[in-house]
Design a protein around this motif. Structure first.
Motif, PDB file in Angstrom:
ATOM      1  N   ASN A   7     146.501 107.925  57.646  1.00 17.21           N
ATOM      2  CA  ASN A   7     147.395 108.914  58.261  1.00 17.21           C
ATOM      3  C   ASN A   7     148.711 109.029  57.489  1.00 17.21           C
ATOM      4  O   ASN A   7     149.247 110.129  57.310  1.00 17.21           O
ATOM      5  N   LEU A   8     149.234 107.874  57.032  1.00 17.67           N
ATOM      6  CA  LEU A   8     150.486 107.875  56.278  1.00 17.67           C
ATOM      7  C   LEU A   8     150.321 108.650  54.974  1.00 17.67           C
ATOM      8  O   LEU A   8     151.159 109.494  54.625  1.00 17.67           O
ATOM      9  N   ASN A   9     149.244 108.386  54.244  1.00 21.34           N
ATOM     10  CA  ASN A   9     149.022 109.082  52.973  1.00 21.34           C
ATOM     11  C   ASN A   9     148.841 110.584  53.192  1.00 21.34           C
ATOM     12  O   ASN A   9     149.337 111.404  52.412  1.00 21.34           O
ATOM     13  N   THR A  10     148.129 110.952  54.265  1.00 25.72           N
ATOM     14  CA  THR A  10     147.930 112.373  54.569  1.00 25.72           C
ATOM     15  C   THR A  10     149.261 113.043  54.886  1.00 25.72           C
ATOM     16  O   THR A  10     149.547 114.160  54.420  1.00 25.72           O
ATOM     17  N   LEU A  11     150.082 112.376  55.686  1.00 19.89           N
ATOM     18  CA  LEU A  11     151.373 112.944  56.083  1.00 19.89           C
ATOM     19  C   LEU A  11     152.301 113.100  54.880  1.00 19.89           C
ATOM     20  O   LEU A  11     152.936 114.145  54.702  1.00 19.89           O
ATOM     21  N   LEU A  12     152.376 112.083  54.025  1.00 20.76           N
ATOM     22  CA  LEU A  12     153.253 112.158  52.862  1.00 20.76           C
ATOM     23  C   LEU A  12     152.790 113.234  51.882  1.00 20.76           C
ATOM     24  O   LEU A  12     153.607 113.913  51.261  1.00 20.76           O
ATOM     25  N   SER A  13     151.473 113.416  51.751  1.00 24.47           N
ATOM     26  CA  SER A  13     150.953 114.467  50.874  1.00 24.47           C
ATOM     27  C   SER A  13     151.356 115.844  51.377  1.00 24.47           C
ATOM     28  O   SER A  13     151.702 116.741  50.603  1.00 24.47           O
ATOM     29  N   SER A  14     151.334 116.021  52.706  1.00 22.63           N
ATOM     30  CA  SER A  14     151.698 117.329  53.265  1.00 22.63           C
ATOM     31  C   SER A  14     153.193 117.600  53.108  1.00 22.63           C
ATOM     32  O   SER A  14     153.605 118.741  52.924  1.00 22.63           O
ATOM     33  N   LEU A  15     154.025 116.544  53.170  1.00 24.44           N
ATOM     34  CA  LEU A  15     155.469 116.739  53.032  1.00 24.44           C
ATOM     35  C   LEU A  15     155.837 117.244  51.640  1.00 24.44           C
ATOM     36  O   LEU A  15     156.701 118.104  51.486  1.00 24.44           O
ATOM     37  N   SER A  16     155.181 116.703  50.607  1.00 26.63           N
ATOM     38  CA  SER A  16     155.512 117.077  49.235  1.00 26.63           C
ATOM     39  C   SER A  16     154.685 118.241  48.725  1.00 26.63           C
ATOM     40  O   SER A  16     154.786 118.613  47.560  1.00 26.63           O
ATOM     41  N   SER A  17     153.860 118.834  49.601  1.00 24.96           N
ATOM     42  CA  SER A  17     153.028 119.967  49.192  1.00 24.96           C
ATOM     43  C   SER A  17     153.890 121.186  48.880  1.00 24.96           C
ATOM     44  O   SER A  17     154.847 121.481  49.594  1.00 24.96           O
ATOM     45  N   PHE A  24     151.556 112.717  62.126  1.00 26.96           N
ATOM     46  CA  PHE A  24     150.110 112.828  61.959  1.00 26.96           C
ATOM     47  C   PHE A  24     149.439 111.618  62.599  1.00 26.96           C
ATOM     48  O   PHE A  24     149.934 110.494  62.516  1.00 26.96           O
ATOM     49  N   GLY A  25     148.296 111.859  63.222  1.00 28.14           N
ATOM     50  CA  GLY A  25     147.549 110.787  63.864  1.00 28.14           C
ATOM     51  C   GLY A  25     147.760 110.760  65.364  1.00 28.14           C
ATOM     52  O   GLY A  25     148.446 111.612  65.936  1.00 28.14           O
ATOM     53  N   GLU A  26     147.171 109.756  65.999  1.00 33.88           N
ATOM     54  CA  GLU A  26     147.263 109.642  67.445  1.00 33.88           C
ATOM     55  C   GLU A  26     147.523 108.200  67.845  1.00 33.88           C
ATOM     56  O   GLU A  26     147.156 107.253  67.131  1.00 33.88           O
ATOM     57  N   ASN A  27     148.173 108.066  69.002  1.00 33.14           N
ATOM     58  CA  ASN A  27     148.391 106.764  69.641  1.00 33.14           C
ATOM     59  C   ASN A  27     149.052 105.774  68.676  1.00 33.14           C
ATOM     60  O   ASN A  27     150.017 106.108  68.008  1.00 33.14           O
ATOM     61  N   VAL A  72     151.832 108.458  62.719  1.00 32.28           N
ATOM     62  CA  VAL A  72     152.932 108.247  61.767  1.00 32.28           C
ATOM     63  C   VAL A  72     153.895 109.426  61.880  1.00 32.28           C
ATOM     64  O   VAL A  72     153.481 110.585  61.944  1.00 32.28           O
ATOM     65  N   HIS A  73     155.191 109.116  61.898  1.00 32.19           N
ATOM     66  CA  HIS A  73     156.237 110.137  61.952  1.00 32.19           C
ATOM     67  C   HIS A  73     157.061 110.054  60.668  1.00 32.19           C
ATOM     68  O   HIS A  73     157.342 108.952  60.185  1.00 32.19           O
ATOM     69  N   ALA A  74     157.453 111.211  60.136  1.00 33.91           N
ATOM     70  CA  ALA A  74     158.230 111.220  58.896  1.00 33.91           C
ATOM     71  C   ALA A  74     159.318 112.288  58.954  1.00 33.91           C
ATOM     72  O   ALA A  74     159.148 113.340  59.575  1.00 33.91           O
ATOM     73  N   ILE A  75     160.435 111.991  58.304  1.00 32.16           N
ATOM     74  CA  ILE A  75     161.543 112.923  58.144  1.00 32.16           C
ATOM     75  C   ILE A  75     161.987 112.871  56.682  1.00 32.16           C
ATOM     76  O   ILE A  75     162.099 111.786  56.102  1.00 32.16           O
ATOM     77  N   ALA A  76     162.206 114.037  56.096  1.00 29.83           N
ATOM     78  CA  ALA A  76     162.727 114.111  54.730  1.00 29.83           C
ATOM     79  C   ALA A  76     163.873 115.122  54.717  1.00 29.83           C
ATOM     80  O   ALA A  76     163.827 116.125  55.421  1.00 29.83           O
ATOM     81  N   CYS A  85     167.732 113.453  47.590  1.00 24.55           N
ATOM     82  CA  CYS A  85     166.929 113.524  48.816  1.00 24.55           C
ATOM     83  C   CYS A  85     166.783 112.159  49.462  1.00 24.55           C
ATOM     84  O   CYS A  85     167.061 111.123  48.853  1.00 24.55           O
ATOM     85  N   MET A  86     166.314 112.195  50.721  1.00 23.84           N
ATOM     86  CA  MET A  86     166.031 110.991  51.511  1.00 23.84           C
ATOM     87  C   MET A  86     164.682 111.149  52.183  1.00 23.84           C
ATOM     88  O   MET A  86     164.314 112.240  52.616  1.00 23.84           O
ATOM     89  N   LEU A  87     163.917 110.058  52.265  1.00 21.66           N
ATOM     90  CA  LEU A  87     162.624 110.066  52.959  1.00 21.66           C
ATOM     91  C   LEU A  87     162.525 108.824  53.834  1.00 21.66           C
ATOM     92  O   LEU A  87     162.877 107.722  53.407  1.00 21.66           O
ATOM     93  N   ARG A  88     162.042 109.019  55.059  1.00 19.70           N
ATOM     94  CA  ARG A  88     161.780 107.876  55.938  1.00 19.70           C
ATOM     95  C   ARG A  88     160.537 108.155  56.762  1.00 19.70           C
ATOM     96  O   ARG A  88     160.232 109.299  57.081  1.00 19.70           O
ATOM     97  N   TYR A  89     159.809 107.096  57.082  1.00 17.73           N
ATOM     98  CA  TYR A  89     158.662 107.218  57.976  1.00 17.73           C
ATOM     99  C   TYR A  89     158.599 105.991  58.884  1.00 17.73           C
ATOM    100  O   TYR A  89     159.180 104.938  58.575  1.00 17.73           O
ATOM    101  N   ALA A  90     157.917 106.148  60.008  1.00 17.41           N
ATOM    102  CA  ALA A  90     157.843 105.065  60.999  1.00 17.41           C
ATOM    103  C   ALA A  90     156.647 105.308  61.910  1.00 17.41           C
ATOM    104  O   ALA A  90     156.073 106.403  61.941  1.00 17.41           O
ATOM    105  N   ASN A  91     156.286 104.271  62.665  1.00 16.54           N
ATOM    106  CA  ASN A  91     155.201 104.389  63.641  1.00 16.54           C
ATOM    107  C   ASN A  91     155.760 104.699  65.031  1.00 16.54           C
ATOM    108  O   ASN A  91     155.116 104.438  66.036  1.00 16.54           O
ATOM    109  N   ARG A  92     156.954 105.263  65.077  1.00 21.20           N
ATOM    110  CA  ARG A  92     157.594 105.674  66.320  1.00 21.20           C
ATOM    111  C   ARG A  92     158.268 107.022  66.089  1.00 21.20           C
ATOM    112  O   ARG A  92     158.502 107.433  64.947  1.00 21.20           O
TER     113      ARG A  92
END
Length: 567
Positions: free
Chosen positions: A52-62, A77-80, A84-88, A127-134
Motif C-alpha cells: 500500500n505504501l509503494n502504491t501510494l507513493l507512486s501515485s503522489l509522484s505520478s 491507500f488501503g484499509e484498516n 497508509v496516509h501521506a502528505i507532500a 519539498c517535504m514528504l511524510r507518511y504514516a499509518n494514522r
C-alpha cells in the motif's frame, strides 16, 4: 577477428565506468533533514502495508497527479490497520516540474533511509514528504523540530540585536499572511533591511490543510524556536511536520513566481527639501496644510458615506430575507427545525464514537462519518471542526437552507445536533461516495459509460435548476464541484455541502461579497476577482464540472488567476 577482440576488451574495460555513472545518475540526493519515527513501529518486508505504501507513493509522484494545483498533495491507500496516509508539500515559489522532480526523489529516498518504518518524514529545500499509518490530514504537529543552517556564518556582535529585531518583525508579518483564512497556499515571502543596511529575506509556510488558527500557532511555535537553534546565524530554517519559517541574508526564493512583501512601507510622497529661508519654509508648510486638509476631509467623508450606504443595503437585504423564513432571529429559525434534532449520545453510538474506521472523508470545515441508527437506517454525519472560525456560520446555513429543500438531486438533511461545542449535521447515507472518487479513479471510472455520465450531468443540472428557479427560495451554491456531488446506488447525482450557499431575496439577480469562498478552478472570474456572484457563477462551475465528467481529468487552477484548465 582482431578488431572484434579489441572491441570486446574496450567494452569490458568501459562497463564498470558506465555502471558507476549509471548508479550515480539514478541515486537520489540526501535529505538535509529527516526522521524515521522508530518509536511508531515498523512493517515487515512484503507485507500488505508495504504494498500500500509503494502504491501510494507512486501515485503522489505520478505526472498525472496535480494535487490541489498549489504544490500540496494529500492521499491515503488501503484499509484498516494497513491503511497508509501521506502528505507532500512543495515550497510555494517552486514551479510544477521542479515540484514533481523533488517529490519523485522524495518518494524513492524516504523508503531507503527509513526502511520498514511505518511513519517517516523527509525534507528537501524544494519539498517535504511524510507518511504514516494514522490520519495526518488537518492535524497540526509542532514536533519534532528540524533546524537547518543554510548560512553558518555568524553576524558581527554589533549587528545581532538590530538584525534579529527586524527579522522577527518580518517573520511575524509573513506568519499572519500565510495563516490568513482564504490563503490557498498558506505561503508568504518578503524582505526587509536591518539597521546596518543588511538585507533580510524571509519565508513562512504551512501545509494548506491547516485552519487559520492552527497554522498561526504552528508558525509562532517555529518562530519561537529561532533563538534556540539560530543564535547569531546569518541564515536558518526551522521546520516541523506542519510548517516552516526561514530567513537568509541572500534571496533564496524565486521572485518571478511569487509576489513578495514590500521591504518597508513607502511614503506617499517624497519629503520637501529643506529651505534656507525660515519664512519661506513656514509659508510652504502653511500652503501644504491648506491644500491637504480639505482633500483628506473630503476623502474621509466619501468613505464614510459609502460605508453607510453599504450597511443600509446589507441590513435591508437581511430584513427582506428574514421575511421569507419562519421566525425573526437565528434562534427562532433553528428552533423551527426542532423536530429534526438528534441528541449527541445517539450519534456517538451510531458512529462508534466517531471512529476512524467509520470516517468517510475530510472537508474544509470538518469530517464526515458513516453511522447506523438503532432502526438500522444508515446515515452520514458531518462533524464541523471546533477550531474553524466559520463553523457556526456553516452550521446555520446548512440547517436553514437544506432542511427547506426537497429534490431527488439534492442530498437530504435528516437532522442536526447542537450540544456544547459539537455542531453535527445528519444526512442520508449515499453509498457510492462523491463523484470525484469515481471519475478520477482509473478503475472505478470504467463503470461510467456515456449513458451514466449523461445521467449524472442531467441530474446535476436539474438539481441546480431547482436551486435557482424552482424552489421557494433562490439558492446560489457557490461551491459546485465533483467532490460535492454524491452518487447514490442507482448512480443518481445529489448536490451536497451547502455551507457556503447564499440566499437571494425575490427578484434579486446578483450579490456581492468581500469574503471569497469556494474552490479555485471552479470559480467564475467575476466572483474570484470582484466578489460578484449570481446564478451565472454556479453555471460556470457546472461547466467546469461537465468538462471533468466528459474528460475524466481534474481541473487545474492557474497561478495568476482562478480560471481552470482541463488536461
Amino acid at each position: 577477428m582482431e578488431p572484434l577482440m579489441a572491441s570486446s576488451r574496450f567494452v569490458f574495460f568501459l562497463s564498470p565506468i558506465l555502471l558507476l555513472i549509471s548508479s550515480q545518475s539514478l541515486a537520489q540526493p540526501e535529505f538535509p533533514s529527516h526522521s524515521c519515527f522508530y518509536e511508531k513501529g515498523n512493517y515487515t518486508t512484503g507485507s500488505t502495508y508495504q504494498t500500500n505504501l509503494n502504491t501510494l507513493l507512486s501515485s503522489l509522484s505520478s505526472p498525472s497527479n496535480n494535487g490541489n494545483g498549489y504544490g500540496f498533495y494529500n492521499s491515503s491507500f488501503g484499509e484498516n490497520a494497513d491503511q497508509v496516509h501521506a502528505i507532500a508539500l512543495c515550497r510555494g515559489d517552486v514551479m510544477a516540474d521542479t515540484c514533481r522532480g523533488c517529490l519523485s526523489n522524495s518518494t524513492k529516498k524516504l523508503t531507503q533511509v527509513c526502511p520498514n518504518q511505518k511513519e517517516a518524514i523527509g525534507f528537501y529545500d524544494e519539498c517535504m514528504l511524510r507518511y504514516a499509518n494514522r490520519s495526518i490530514y488537518g492535524a497540526m504537529e509542532k514536533d519534532p523540530v528540524f533546524p537547518l543552517w543554510w548560512n553558518i556564518q555568524n553576524l558581527s556582535s554589533s549587528d545581532v540585536d538590530g538584525f534579529f529585531h527586524e527579522m522577527r518583525k518580518l517573520l511575524k508579518d509573513l506568519n499572519g499572511q500565510a495563516a490568513a483564512n482564504g490563503s490557498l497556499r498558506k505561503f508568504a515571502v518578503g524582505n526587509t533591511t536591518a539597521p546596518n543596511f543588511q538585507p533580510i529575506y524571509g519565508l513562512a509556510q504551512c501545509t494548506p490543510d491547516l485552519a487559520e488558527q492552527a497554522c498561526s500557532d504552528c508558525l509562532d511555535a517555529a518562530m519561537g524556536d529561532i533563538p534556540t537553534y539560530c543564535d547569531r546565524k546569518q541564515g536558518c530554517r526551522v521546520q516541523n511536520p506542519s510548517c516552516t519559517v526561514r530567513y537568509e541574508v541572500n534571496r533564496f526564493y524565486d521572485p518571478t513566481t511569487v509576489v513578495p512583501l514590500p521591504s518597508s512601507p513607502q511614503p506617499l510622497s517624497s519629503p520637501l527639501p529643506p529651505s534656507t529661508s525660515t519664512g519661506g519654509s513656514k509659508s510652504n508648510r502653511s500652503r501644504t496644510v491648506i491644500i491637504i486638509v480639505p482633500i483628506v476631509v473630503s476623502v474621509v467623508l466619501i468613505v464614510i458615506f459609502f460605508c453607510i450606504c453599504l450597511r443600509v443595503r446589507r441590513t435591508k437585504a437581511k430584513l427582506e430575507t428574514r421575511k421569507l423564513l419562519p421566525g425573526g432571529n437565528d434562534t427562532d429559525e433553528i428552533g423551527s427545525a426542532e423536530p429534526l434534532q438528534f441528541d449527541l449520545a445517539t450519534i456517538r453510538v451510531s458512529t462508534d464514537d466517531f471512529s476512524e474506521a467509520n470516517k468517510l472523508g475530510q472537508g474544509g470545515f470538518g469530517s464526515v462519518y458513516r453511522g447506523r441508527l438503532l432502526n438500522g437506517k444508515d446515515i452520514a454525519v458531518k462533524r464541523l471542526s471546533t477550531n474553524s472560525g466559520q463553523g457556526d456560520l456553516e452550521f446555520k446555513n446548512e440547517v436553514l437552507l437544506v432542511a427547506k429543500l426537497q429534490h431527488r438531486n439534492l442530498v437530504r438533511l435528516l437532522g442536526f445536533c447542537l450540544e456544547g461545542s459539537e455542531r453535527l449535521l445528519v444526512y442520508e447515507f449515499v453509498p457510492n461516495a462523491s463523484l470525484d472518487h469515481i471519475i478520477f479513479d482509473p478503475t472505478k471510472r470504467a463503470q461510467l459509460d456515456w449513458v451514466r455520465r449523461y445521467k449524472i450531468i442531467v441530474g446535476t443540472a436539474r438539481g441546480l435548476l431547482y436551486l435557482h428557479e424552482d424552489s421557494r427560495l433562490r439558492i446560489i451554491h457557490r461551491d459546485l464541484k465533483a467532490s460535492n456531488i454524491l452518487i447514490d446506488a442507482e448512480m443518481n447525482p445529489k448536490i451536497s455541502d451547502f455551507g457556503m450557499a447564499r440566499l437571494f431575496v425575490p427578484d434579486q439577480t446578483q450579490g456581492n461579497t468581500s469574503r471569497i469562498v469556494g474552490t479555485y478552478g471552479y470559480m467564475a472570474p467575476e466572483y474570484a476577482f470582484h466578489g460578484h456572484f449570481s446564478v451565472k457563477s454556479d453555471v460556470y462551475s457546472f461547466g467546469v464540472l461537465v468538462l471533468e465528467i466528459v474528460s475524466g481529468q481534474k481541473r487545474v487552477a492557474s497561478r495568476t488567476g482562478t480560471m481552470g484548465r482541463i488536461f
